[in-house]
Design an enzyme around this catalytic site. Structure first.
Site, PDB file in Angstrom:
ATOM      1  N   CYS A   2      59.408  44.468  41.564  1.00 14.63           N
ATOM      2  CA  CYS A   2      60.213  44.819  40.393  1.00 14.63           C
ATOM      3  C   CYS A   2      60.840  43.544  39.851  1.00 14.63           C
ATOM      4  O   CYS A   2      60.875  42.521  40.532  1.00 14.63           O
ATOM      5  CB  CYS A   2      61.334  45.781  40.769  1.00 14.63           C
ATOM      6  SG  CYS A   2      60.756  47.261  41.593  1.00 14.63           S
ATOM      7  N   ARG A  30      56.431  42.100  36.037  1.00 18.03           N
ATOM      8  CA  ARG A  30      56.639  42.435  37.452  1.00 18.03           C
ATOM      9  C   ARG A  30      56.686  43.948  37.699  1.00 18.03           C
ATOM     10  O   ARG A  30      56.644  44.397  38.843  1.00 18.03           O
ATOM     11  CB  ARG A  30      57.967  41.830  37.938  1.00 18.03           C
ATOM     12  CG  ARG A  30      57.982  40.319  37.973  1.00 18.03           C
ATOM     13  CD  ARG A  30      59.317  39.827  38.485  1.00 18.03           C
ATOM     14  NE  ARG A  30      59.539  40.197  39.862  1.00 18.03           N
ATOM     15  CZ  ARG A  30      59.179  39.470  40.903  1.00 18.03           C
ATOM     16  NH1 ARG A  30      58.582  38.316  40.735  1.00 18.03           N
ATOM     17  NH2 ARG A  30      59.425  39.885  42.130  1.00 18.03           N
ATOM     18  N   TRP A  78      58.637  48.785  39.302  1.00 13.99           N
ATOM     19  CA  TRP A  78      57.275  49.160  39.708  1.00 13.99           C
ATOM     20  C   TRP A  78      57.493  50.073  40.902  1.00 13.99           C
ATOM     21  O   TRP A  78      57.852  49.629  41.986  1.00 13.99           O
ATOM     22  CB  TRP A  78      56.476  47.924  40.087  1.00 13.99           C
ATOM     23  CG  TRP A  78      55.039  48.214  40.359  1.00 13.99           C
ATOM     24  CD1 TRP A  78      54.430  48.241  41.564  1.00 13.99           C
ATOM     25  CD2 TRP A  78      54.020  48.484  39.384  1.00 13.99           C
ATOM     26  NE1 TRP A  78      53.095  48.532  41.415  1.00 13.99           N
ATOM     27  CE2 TRP A  78      52.812  48.685  40.087  1.00 13.99           C
ATOM     28  CE3 TRP A  78      53.998  48.600  37.992  1.00 13.99           C
ATOM     29  CZ2 TRP A  78      51.616  48.976  39.442  1.00 13.99           C
ATOM     30  CZ3 TRP A  78      52.800  48.893  37.360  1.00 13.99           C
ATOM     31  CH2 TRP A  78      51.640  49.070  38.084  1.00 13.99           C
ATOM     32  N   ASN A 105      64.828  45.320  44.532  1.00 12.44           N
ATOM     33  CA  ASN A 105      63.394  45.050  44.609  1.00 12.44           C
ATOM     34  C   ASN A 105      63.016  45.081  46.076  1.00 12.44           C
ATOM     35  O   ASN A 105      63.706  44.477  46.893  1.00 12.44           O
ATOM     36  CB  ASN A 105      63.098  43.656  44.027  1.00 12.44           C
ATOM     37  CG  ASN A 105      61.632  43.278  44.153  1.00 12.44           C
ATOM     38  OD1 ASN A 105      60.760  44.139  44.100  1.00 12.44           O
ATOM     39  ND2 ASN A 105      61.358  42.001  44.322  1.00 12.44           N
ATOM     40  N   GLY A 106      61.917  45.762  46.413  1.00 14.75           N
ATOM     41  CA  GLY A 106      61.486  45.788  47.811  1.00 14.75           C
ATOM     42  C   GLY A 106      61.448  47.203  48.352  1.00 14.75           C
ATOM     43  O   GLY A 106      61.453  48.180  47.598  1.00 14.75           O
ATOM     44  N   GLU A 488      31.816  41.311  46.914  1.00 15.15           N
ATOM     45  CA  GLU A 488      33.036  41.077  46.140  1.00 15.15           C
ATOM     46  C   GLU A 488      33.042  39.639  45.609  1.00 15.15           C
ATOM     47  O   GLU A 488      33.443  39.394  44.472  1.00 15.15           O
ATOM     48  CB  GLU A 488      34.272  41.371  47.021  1.00 15.15           C
ATOM     49  CG  GLU A 488      35.611  40.991  46.442  1.00 15.15           C
ATOM     50  CD  GLU A 488      35.979  41.710  45.141  1.00 15.15           C
ATOM     51  OE1 GLU A 488      35.235  42.586  44.690  1.00 15.15           O
ATOM     52  OE2 GLU A 488      37.017  41.347  44.551  1.00 15.15           O
ATOM     53  N   LYS A 492      33.269  38.730  41.615  1.00 16.53           N
ATOM     54  CA  LYS A 492      34.301  37.848  41.037  1.00 16.53           C
ATOM     55  C   LYS A 492      33.633  36.792  40.163  1.00 16.53           C
ATOM     56  O   LYS A 492      34.098  36.479  39.078  1.00 16.53           O
ATOM     57  CB  LYS A 492      35.136  37.146  42.123  1.00 16.53           C
ATOM     58  CG  LYS A 492      36.098  38.013  42.880  1.00 16.53           C
ATOM     59  CD  LYS A 492      37.351  38.406  42.111  1.00 16.53           C
ATOM     60  CE  LYS A 492      37.215  39.695  41.398  1.00 16.53           C
ATOM     61  NZ  LYS A 492      37.475  40.918  42.085  1.00 16.53           N
ATOM     62  N   GLU A 495      32.119  38.344  36.859  1.00 23.22           N
ATOM     63  CA  GLU A 495      33.066  38.765  35.811  1.00 23.22           C
ATOM     64  C   GLU A 495      33.887  37.608  35.271  1.00 23.22           C
ATOM     65  O   GLU A 495      34.284  37.610  34.118  1.00 23.22           O
ATOM     66  CB  GLU A 495      33.941  39.934  36.253  1.00 23.22           C
ATOM     67  CG  GLU A 495      34.910  39.661  37.355  1.00 23.22           C
ATOM     68  CD  GLU A 495      35.750  40.889  37.727  1.00 23.22           C
ATOM     69  OE1 GLU A 495      36.037  41.724  36.867  1.00 23.22           O
ATOM     70  OE2 GLU A 495      36.140  40.996  38.900  1.00 23.22           O
ATOM     71  N   HIS A 511      13.608  40.638  53.895  1.00 26.28           N
ATOM     72  CA  HIS A 511      12.877  41.761  53.301  1.00 26.28           C
ATOM     73  C   HIS A 511      12.659  41.559  51.801  1.00 26.28           C
ATOM     74  O   HIS A 511      12.329  42.495  51.094  1.00 26.28           O
ATOM     75  CB  HIS A 511      13.621  43.072  53.576  1.00 26.28           C
ATOM     76  CG  HIS A 511      13.762  43.364  55.038  1.00 26.28           C
ATOM     77  ND1 HIS A 511      12.718  43.760  55.818  1.00 26.28           N
ATOM     78  CD2 HIS A 511      14.833  43.259  55.868  1.00 26.28           C
ATOM     79  CE1 HIS A 511      13.128  43.917  57.074  1.00 26.28           C
ATOM     80  NE2 HIS A 511      14.415  43.606  57.121  1.00 26.28           N
ATOM     81  N   LYS A 614      41.162  46.004  31.884  1.00 26.74           N
ATOM     82  CA  LYS A 614      41.790  46.130  33.198  1.00 26.74           C
ATOM     83  C   LYS A 614      41.551  47.513  33.788  1.00 26.74           C
ATOM     84  O   LYS A 614      41.300  47.652  34.973  1.00 26.74           O
ATOM     85  CB  LYS A 614      43.296  45.838  33.082  1.00 26.74           C
ATOM     86  CG  LYS A 614      44.044  45.909  34.406  1.00 26.74           C
ATOM     87  CD  LYS A 614      43.571  44.832  35.384  1.00 26.74           C
ATOM     88  CE  LYS A 614      44.186  44.961  36.751  1.00 26.74           C
ATOM     89  NZ  LYS A 614      43.395  44.243  37.777  1.00 26.74           N
TER      90      LYS A 614
HETATM   91  O1  M6R Z   1      41.894  50.406  38.756  1.00 29.98           O
HETATM   92  P1  M6R Z   1      40.732  50.574  39.675  1.00 29.98           P
HETATM   93  O2  M6R Z   1      40.976  49.975  41.025  1.00 29.98           O
HETATM   94  O3  M6R Z   1      40.255  51.991  39.773  1.00 29.98           O
HETATM   95  O4  M6R Z   1      39.551  49.742  39.020  1.00 29.98           O
HETATM   96  C1  M6R Z   1      38.266  49.772  39.569  1.00 29.98           C
HETATM   97  C2  M6R Z   1      37.408  48.679  38.989  1.00 29.98           C
HETATM   98  O5  M6R Z   1      37.279  48.834  37.609  1.00 29.98           O
HETATM   99  C3  M6R Z   1      37.991  47.291  39.284  1.00 29.98           C
HETATM  100  O6  M6R Z   1      38.153  47.087  40.662  1.00 29.98           O
HETATM  101  C4  M6R Z   1      37.088  46.184  38.731  1.00 29.98           C
HETATM  102  O7  M6R Z   1      35.868  46.179  39.410  1.00 29.98           O
HETATM  103  C5  M6R Z   1      37.798  44.845  38.823  1.00 29.98           C
HETATM  104  N1  M6R Z   1      38.047  44.332  37.511  1.00 29.98           N
HETATM  105  C6  M6R Z   1      37.019  43.809  39.534  1.00 29.98           C
HETATM  106  O8  M6R Z   1      37.705  42.624  39.629  1.00 29.98           O
END
Ligand code: M6R
Length: 619
Positions: A2, A30, A78, A105-106, A488, A492, A495, A511, A614
């Site tokens: 927060c 935050r 938050w 906060n916490g 993962e 990263k 994207e 394979h 996002k």
């Molecule tokens: O908000 P969510 O965790 O449900 O989002 C899922 C994916 O859209 C999200 O993890 C996406 O793959 C990320 N932008 C990857 O960095």
């Protein structure tokens, strides 16, 4: 996480309300599910608070103006305990006639016990928060001592967990008392005015002179200055420094991007997600559990539904949950779940994982699971969001708001939460691994420090990333829990740097994918620790040998002391030792840092990559 602001001033031309509202606007990153302010006025504490964005609070104040004052505190929230409602918004009031206001906060881990004690003495509560407990305790202590600093000292001695508290009292105008333990707090030093903030963004528009507090310290500010004591009452000192950032950089804590900041918040994200998970007897407890223990004992199959990074967290968790509980776990991309005709009934637990809690694909999977009669549990970072509301049970991650589109700290918090769930189920069902829960929890609690160590040794990874700015393709290999980490790492890079990247299970290479290896092809390999069962370490070392022999440039992530990889590695990136299942929490960090710096080297927008949002709220 927060945002907190405090201001006291005399004849400076600034009004506390303006300073606090300006600070809250800068701290909104935050937390933004509710906000509030409290001022000490001639007639007592005057406060306004509203659920939703800061704009809602502005509208409320415009409709119901606050009285003049010299002292104010504010909060942007938050949610952790209690949903994002007007009642749960901070400040919270305490003491006789609501003479005290407090923001926090916490997470106060022992708030259930403290609340029960207060209820027994006739105190009533208006919110579901842990914060109100601290406000009530402080109000009573002030009534006893008549001294806000002494009262704070006696209250913090009773609190467990992580917290920053800021309090004002009707009878102490011109004074704010604050305390911190494992949660940030800085003092801003002005001329005839003093500030408090969760970070310097709170007051950067007014002063660049700041004082950092140590752990377990209490600070008292007045317009004339500040004084510090330890929780034990011993005189203390802060560390004064001059802030060199401008206002925009301050919101990012001095980092160039939110993603970089969020990568550095990962130790906290893991530590906070673990807070409050054990009761007095050391047994695991979860949030909002609206599924009975009997129902959970009866579970004979688990589906994890999630997308993107959250799905990779689920894939990692599959290894751990199956190992600890012996319940079969299937991980389904949420958008595929409905179409695979899943075998689901009332003995199936469907675990959704989502940072935002609003991903439409995941939400639809949860709804479908409910229609089929499953019990649903949501692992989510956003209180009050749709997916937890639609689920039978919730386990919140406490990563704080994630602003950058690329998910980093949420991933680590999701794995942590999934592990807590796995251990909880193991404990509930008894059996071989029930007794291991305490030991795994203890190792998990040591992970934040190890992440710090990894973050402190990333210079070479940054250099490699810059050097590879023209690379067109990168491969990632891993086995066991290293496999989702490899995927993962590839995600990263795709994207953020718009580079072709693939993550493979290292055993799958032979394979087919090994045909991709050509001279100079960069390949990251996540190497399990030498003590991983089934000679997995040895097998991955041979995989490295195979690709090296075909010209690959091998970038190897290996545990400290693992010398077996050295002859076949062009670069060795070291991570501290962990038990096998916990290694993803460390191994993914260099891959995040690599993607971040490669993207930066290409001059791309790290926080808002092209074509991405996002939160994906369409199917
Ligand atoms: O908000 P969510 O965790 O449900 O989002 C899922 C994916 O859209 C999200 O993890 C996406 O793959 C990320 N932008 C990857 O960095």
């Amino acid at each position: 996480m927060c945002g907190i602001v405090g201001y006291v001033g005399r004849d400076t031309g600034s009004t506390p309300l303006d300073v606090v509202m300006e600070g809250l606007a800068r701290l909104e990153y935050r937390g933004y599910d509710s906000a509030g302010v409290a001022l000490v006025t001639e007639s007592g504490i005057d406060q306004r608070k509203r659920a939703g964005k800061l704009e809602n609070l502005r509208t409320e104040i415009a409709a119901h103006p606050l009285a003049a004052s010299s002292t104010g505190i504010g909060h942007t929230r938050w949610a952790t305990h209690g949903g994002p409602t007007d009642e749960n918004a901070h400040p919270h009031l305490g003491g006789e006639d609501d003479a005290l206001a407090l923001v926090h906060n916490g997470i106060i881990e022992n708030f259930h016990q403290l609340k029960a004690q207060l209820l027994d003495t006739g105190v009533s509560f208006r919110s579901e928060t842990d914060t109100e407990v601290a406000a009530q305790l402080l109000g009573r202590e002030y009534a006893r001592t008549g001294d806000l600093t002494a009262a704070m000292q006696s209250v913090v001695a009773r609190l467990e967990g992580a917290f920053t508290l800021l309090a004002v009292h009707r009878d102490s105008p011109g004074t704010i008392v604050a305390a911190r333990r494992n949660s940030p707090l800085v003092v801003g030093v002005g001329d005839g005015e003093m500030f408090l903030g969760s970070d310097v963004a709170a007051f950067i528009g007014h002063t660049r002179q700041a004082v950092e507090l140590e752990q377990d310290q209490i600070v008292t500010i007045t317009p004339e200055g500040y004084s510090i004591v330890g929780f034990d009452g011993a005189p203390g000192q802060g560390k004064p420094y001059a802030v060199t950032w401008d206002a925009a950089a301050a919101e990012k804590g001095g980092y160039d991007t939110f993603m970089e900041k969020e990568i550095h918040e990962q130790p906290h994200a893991v530590a906070d997600t673990l807070l409050g998970r054990t009761d007095e007897d050391g047994r695991l407890v979860l949030d909002d559990m609206r599924v009975s223990e009997d129902e959970l004992r009866a579970v004979d199959r688990i589906y994890v539904v999630a997308c993107g990074t959250a799905a990779y967290a689920g894939m990692t968790a599959k290894y751990a949950i199956e190992h600890w509980t012996r319940i079969p776990v299937e991980v389904s991309l949420a958008h595929e779940f409905r179409y695979c005709d899943p075998i689901v009934d009332e003995r199936t637990l469907v675990v959704s994982i989502s940072q935002s809690g609003e991903t439409m694909d995941t939400l639809m999977a949860v709804k479908h699971a409910r229609e089929l009669g499953a019990r649903t549990l949501s692992i989510c970072n956003t209180h009050g969001s749709t997916i937890p509301r639609e689920s039978d049970a919730v386990l919140y991650t406490h990563a704080g708001p994630e602003i950058a589109v690329a998910s980093t700290k949420a991933f680590l918090a999701q794995i942590t939460a999934c592990y807590v769930l796995g251990l909880y189920l193991a404990q509930l069902r008894g059996g071989t691994y029930a007794d291991d829960a305490a030991q795994v929890m203890q190792e998990l609690r040591g992970i934040p420090e190890k992440i710090e160590q990894v973050l402190g040794s990333m210079d070479r990874v940054e250099e490699i990333a810059r050097f590879m700015a023209d690379t067109r393709s990168v491969l990632f290999l891993g086995r066991h829990v290293g496999f989702p980490v490899a995927m993962e790492g590839a995600l990263k890079l795709k994207e953020l740097a718009y580079i072709h990247a693939e993550g493979f299970a290292a055993g799958e290479l032979k394979h087919g994918p090994i045909a991709l290896i050509d001279a100079g092809q960069p390949v990251f390999v996540v190497v399990p620790g030498p003590d991983t069962p089934h000679e997995l370490h040895k097998k991955v070392v041979s995989n490295i040998q195979e690709i090296r022999a075909r010209g690959a440039r091998t970038l190897v992530i290996a545990q400290d002391g693992d010398t077996d990889v050295e002859p076949f590695a062009d670069e060795v990136i070291r991570i501290p030792h962990t038990s096998p299942l916990l290694q993803p929490l460390l191994a993914v960090v260099p891959l995040q840092v690599f993607a971040l710096h490669l993207s930066t080297a290409k001059g791309l927008d790290v926080d808002q990559p092209r074509n991405l949002a996002k939160s994906v709220t369409v199917e």
